[in-house]
Structure formats: structure tokens, C-alpha cells
Design a protein around this motif. Sequence first.
Motif, PDB file in Angstrom:
ATOM      1  N   ILE A 151      50.146  41.789  28.122  1.00  0.00           N
ATOM      2  CA  ILE A 151      50.022  40.421  28.643  1.00  0.00           C
ATOM      3  C   ILE A 151      48.848  39.647  28.046  1.00  0.00           C
ATOM      4  N   ALA A 152      48.004  40.337  27.254  1.00  0.00           N
ATOM      5  CA  ALA A 152      46.852  39.670  26.645  1.00  0.00           C
ATOM      6  C   ALA A 152      46.349  40.502  25.478  1.00  0.00           C
ATOM      7  N   ASP A 153      45.516  39.880  24.656  1.00  0.00           N
ATOM      8  CA  ASP A 153      44.889  40.607  23.560  1.00  0.00           C
ATOM      9  C   ASP A 153      43.748  41.459  24.103  1.00  0.00           C
ATOM     10  N   ARG A 154      43.707  42.703  23.673  1.00  0.00           N
ATOM     11  CA  ARG A 154      42.678  43.614  24.163  1.00  0.00           C
ATOM     12  C   ARG A 154      41.284  43.094  23.873  1.00  0.00           C
ATOM     13  N   GLN A 177      40.150  40.290  24.271  1.00  0.00           N
ATOM     14  CA  GLN A 177      39.680  39.355  25.290  1.00  0.00           C
ATOM     15  C   GLN A 177      38.830  40.051  26.350  1.00  0.00           C
ATOM     16  N   GLY A 178      39.141  41.301  26.624  1.00  0.00           N
ATOM     17  CA  GLY A 178      38.406  42.022  27.661  1.00  0.00           C
ATOM     18  C   GLY A 178      38.850  41.660  29.065  1.00  0.00           C
ATOM     19  N   ILE A 179      38.822  40.379  29.377  1.00  0.00           N
ATOM     20  CA  ILE A 179      39.272  39.864  30.675  1.00  0.00           C
ATOM     21  C   ILE A 179      40.194  38.681  30.413  1.00  0.00           C
ATOM     22  N   ALA A 180      41.299  38.626  31.146  1.00  0.00           N
ATOM     23  CA  ALA A 180      42.278  37.561  30.931  1.00  0.00           C
ATOM     24  C   ALA A 180      42.691  36.946  32.261  1.00  0.00           C
ATOM     25  N   PRO A 181      42.955  35.627  32.278  1.00  0.00           N
ATOM     26  CA  PRO A 181      43.481  35.004  33.498  1.00  0.00           C
ATOM     27  C   PRO A 181      44.941  35.418  33.693  1.00  0.00           C
ATOM     28  N   VAL A 182      45.306  35.747  34.910  1.00  0.00           N
ATOM     29  CA  VAL A 182      46.668  36.196  35.200  1.00  0.00           C
ATOM     30  C   VAL A 182      47.119  35.644  36.545  1.00  0.00           C
ATOM     31  N   VAL A 242      52.343  34.154  45.229  1.00  0.00           N
ATOM     32  CA  VAL A 242      51.787  34.279  43.884  1.00  0.00           C
ATOM     33  C   VAL A 242      50.261  34.246  43.980  1.00  0.00           C
ATOM     34  N   HIS A 243      49.608  35.222  43.366  1.00  0.00           N
ATOM     35  CA  HIS A 243      48.151  35.341  43.413  1.00  0.00           C
ATOM     36  C   HIS A 243      47.570  35.020  42.038  1.00  0.00           C
ATOM     37  N   HIS A 244      46.470  34.286  42.025  1.00  0.00           N
ATOM     38  CA  HIS A 244      45.767  33.968  40.785  1.00  0.00           C
ATOM     39  C   HIS A 244      44.541  34.873  40.685  1.00  0.00           C
ATOM     40  N   ALA A 245      44.339  35.434  39.511  1.00  0.00           N
ATOM     41  CA  ALA A 245      43.254  36.407  39.377  1.00  0.00           C
ATOM     42  C   ALA A 245      42.820  36.520  37.927  1.00  0.00           C
ATOM     43  N   LYS A 246      41.826  37.369  37.710  1.00  0.00           N
ATOM     44  CA  LYS A 246      41.421  37.785  36.374  1.00  0.00           C
ATOM     45  C   LYS A 246      41.694  39.274  36.265  1.00  0.00           C
ATOM     46  N   ALA A 247      42.132  39.689  35.098  1.00  0.00           N
ATOM     47  CA  ALA A 247      42.473  41.099  34.887  1.00  0.00           C
ATOM     48  C   ALA A 247      41.600  41.692  33.793  1.00  0.00           C
ATOM     49  N   SER A 248      41.112  42.899  34.063  1.00  0.00           N
ATOM     50  CA  SER A 248      40.433  43.704  33.054  1.00  0.00           C
ATOM     51  C   SER A 248      41.296  44.934  32.825  1.00  0.00           C
ATOM     52  N   PHE A 249      40.789  45.922  32.071  1.00  0.00           N
ATOM     53  CA  PHE A 249      41.605  47.108  31.824  1.00  0.00           C
ATOM     54  C   PHE A 249      40.743  48.362  31.811  1.00  0.00           C
ATOM     55  N   TYR A 250      41.399  49.508  32.068  1.00  0.00           N
ATOM     56  CA  TYR A 250      40.718  50.802  32.068  1.00  0.00           C
ATOM     57  C   TYR A 250      41.735  51.882  31.773  1.00  0.00           C
ATOM     58  N   ASP A 251      41.256  53.091  31.544  1.00  0.00           N
ATOM     59  CA  ASP A 251      42.117  54.228  31.251  1.00  0.00           C
ATOM     60  C   ASP A 251      41.846  55.327  32.276  1.00  0.00           C
ATOM     61  N   THR A 282      51.610  38.340  35.140  1.00  0.00           N
ATOM     62  CA  THR A 282      51.864  37.407  34.037  1.00  0.00           C
ATOM     63  C   THR A 282      50.546  36.979  33.425  1.00  0.00           C
ATOM     64  N   GLY A 283      50.433  37.137  32.113  1.00  0.00           N
ATOM     65  CA  GLY A 283      49.222  36.762  31.394  1.00  0.00           C
ATOM     66  C   GLY A 283      49.538  35.840  30.234  1.00  0.00           C
ATOM     67  N   PRO A 284      48.571  35.603  29.357  1.00  0.00           N
ATOM     68  CA  PRO A 284      48.766  34.675  28.231  1.00  0.00           C
ATOM     69  C   PRO A 284      49.917  35.070  27.304  1.00  0.00           C
ATOM     70  N   LYS A 285      50.207  36.376  27.186  1.00  0.00           N
ATOM     71  CA  LYS A 285      51.220  36.826  26.226  1.00  0.00           C
ATOM     72  C   LYS A 285      52.568  37.194  26.863  1.00  0.00           C
ATOM     73  N   GLY A 286      52.652  37.260  28.167  1.00  0.00           N
ATOM     74  CA  GLY A 286      53.920  37.631  28.778  1.00  0.00           C
ATOM     75  C   GLY A 286      53.749  38.303  30.121  1.00  0.00           C
ATOM     76  N   LYS A 287      54.773  39.073  30.520  1.00  0.00           N
ATOM     77  CA  LYS A 287      54.790  39.715  31.827  1.00  0.00           C
ATOM     78  C   LYS A 287      54.863  41.232  31.691  1.00  0.00           C
TER      79      LYS A 287
END
Length: 304
Positions: free
Chosen positions: A143-146, A148-153, A62-71, A111-116
Motif C-alpha cells: 500500500i506504500a513505498d517502504r 516512506q517509513g510511515i504512510a497515511p492510510v 472508516v478510520h483514518h490513521a498512519k501506518a508503520s511496519f514491522y517484522d 488503503t494506502g497511497p499505492k492500493g489496498k
Amino acid sequence: MTAPGTASGNDIPARTPRLSRRLRHWLAGAGVTVLAAVLGVSLAVRGGATPACAAPPTGNAVHHAKASFYDAGRSGGNCSFPGPPADRLYVALGASQYSGSAACGSYLEVTGPKGKVRVMVMDQCGGCGPSKIDLSTEAFTKIADRSQGIAPVTYRAVVNPPLDGGLTFRMKGGASTYWFAVQVGNHGNPLRSVEAKGPGGGFRKAARQSDNHWTIEGGIGPGPYSIRVTDVYGRQATATGIRLVTRQLQRSTATLASVPPTPSSPPPAPPSPSATPTPTESVAPTATIEALAGAAAPLDRPRC
């Protein structure tokens, strides 16, 4: 009066200057070595080389990280896929985990604040280290609210993910009788090796390229080809009848996952001694599971 064994005018042993020179020479040599190493690392980083200890996520870690998003739009990313997956759930990894395309086509459960969400590795993230991943917008919003921009996962590899259909193959543009180049798709687990042969020849090992193609210099003839695929857990399958047709998706029934019999299927009859296949024989002409291994520990994982 000068004491025996000392230099004139001080209490330092007479041999000390020679030892000091040796020490200076040693330190100078060590300094050059360290400088060369630093420059080598710097050049490797600037040149985009794959880190020495690079490896895609595998097993149950299991890896701990921060996630951002892109298109990625219609692009298939650095993995050179013809486009993103139909559900648009994909992820880009940093250089160490992208591992020169070794992670392409594998899956992660994030897995983020809102789910998987389950995502396919499709791209390399230039600004991501080992503790940062870049999700597609569609995956991030699961897995997170947009906002937030960056979320712990946390994330882990999906071992033997369920897939529709068998392995797919796409010959690269420019592939010919004299240069074999293929992309393997729909494999689920990270791949360890790809081998191929033409009619009448033996299997030759292909080299993995950073754009997610496997190549054999000098080629293996005009085809059709048999292509043997092995994943990092030791599962192996062979597809036959792959044609030398570039940039077209060719589907096979070969799969790296074992398919359990349905409840309505009668139990298979025990094979007769004369009909028992050897581990290297083909049970079916287009789909052969040649070796199965456990999924707990991948093979040939780098030790760092």
C-alpha cells in the motif's frame, strides 16, 4: 454602626464564613475525587489495562490513521497464534482497538497511497494510539513505498471475510479436566463469546483472556467438548468432538458464515412439520449455524 445581619467591621453577611467553610470542604472533596480519578487512569495506563471504551474495529466505519511496519518473524504476536498467517499479511493495533485480544483473528482492509491490502489482526502495538497501526512489512509494501517509513492510510473492518475451512481450536498447554482453556481460530469476525460443555453437562460461558484464550475455572471434565462460538454480529456456530489434547490444532466443519448452495445444487425440499428443527437443535453433528444476524451493527458495542 454595624448593620443588621452583617459581621462587625465589614459588609459581608454574618453567615458567609460558614458557607465558605462548606464550599472549601466541597472543593476539597472534589479535589480528592479528581486526584483519585487521575491516579486511577495513570495506574491503568502503566499497568497495561484495557481502556474502558475499548472495542475492535467493526461494521462499516472508516478510520483514518498512519501506518508503520514491522517484522514479527515466526511469532504469532500477542494473540498467541502458533505463527503469522501464511501470506504474512498481518497488523498490530493499539490497546483500545486490540481490546484485550477481542480483535484477534479479525480482518481489516487497509488503503494506502499505492492500493489496498487485507490483513489479519495478530498483535498489539505498544506505541500505537487509535490513529496509528503497525503493518507487517509485506502488507506495508502493498500500500506504500517502504522508503516512506510511515504512510497515511484509511482502514475498515472486513465483515464476514471469506475463509478456507471452518473454525479451529487449540487447547492451551496446561489445560486439563479441571481447567478449560482454548483458543478459537479461523472465525473472521471479532468474537463476542465462547461457551463450552462436556458430555452430560450444560454450556458454560468462558472468560476471554488478554492472550486470546478462553478459560473456564474449575474445568468441564475430560471431554470431548462441544464449543459454541458467537461473533459480534450475532452469528453463532457450534463445533462438537473437540478433544482435550493440548497445543494441537483441531479443525472443525463449523463456520460462522452461511454457505449459499452451488448453482448445480437442487433447491432444498420444504421440511415436514414434524422434522422442523428448533433454533437450538443441531442440524448437523459437527457444524451448526444457530443464529444469523445482519452485519451492519455489532452487538454490545461500548457507548463512550
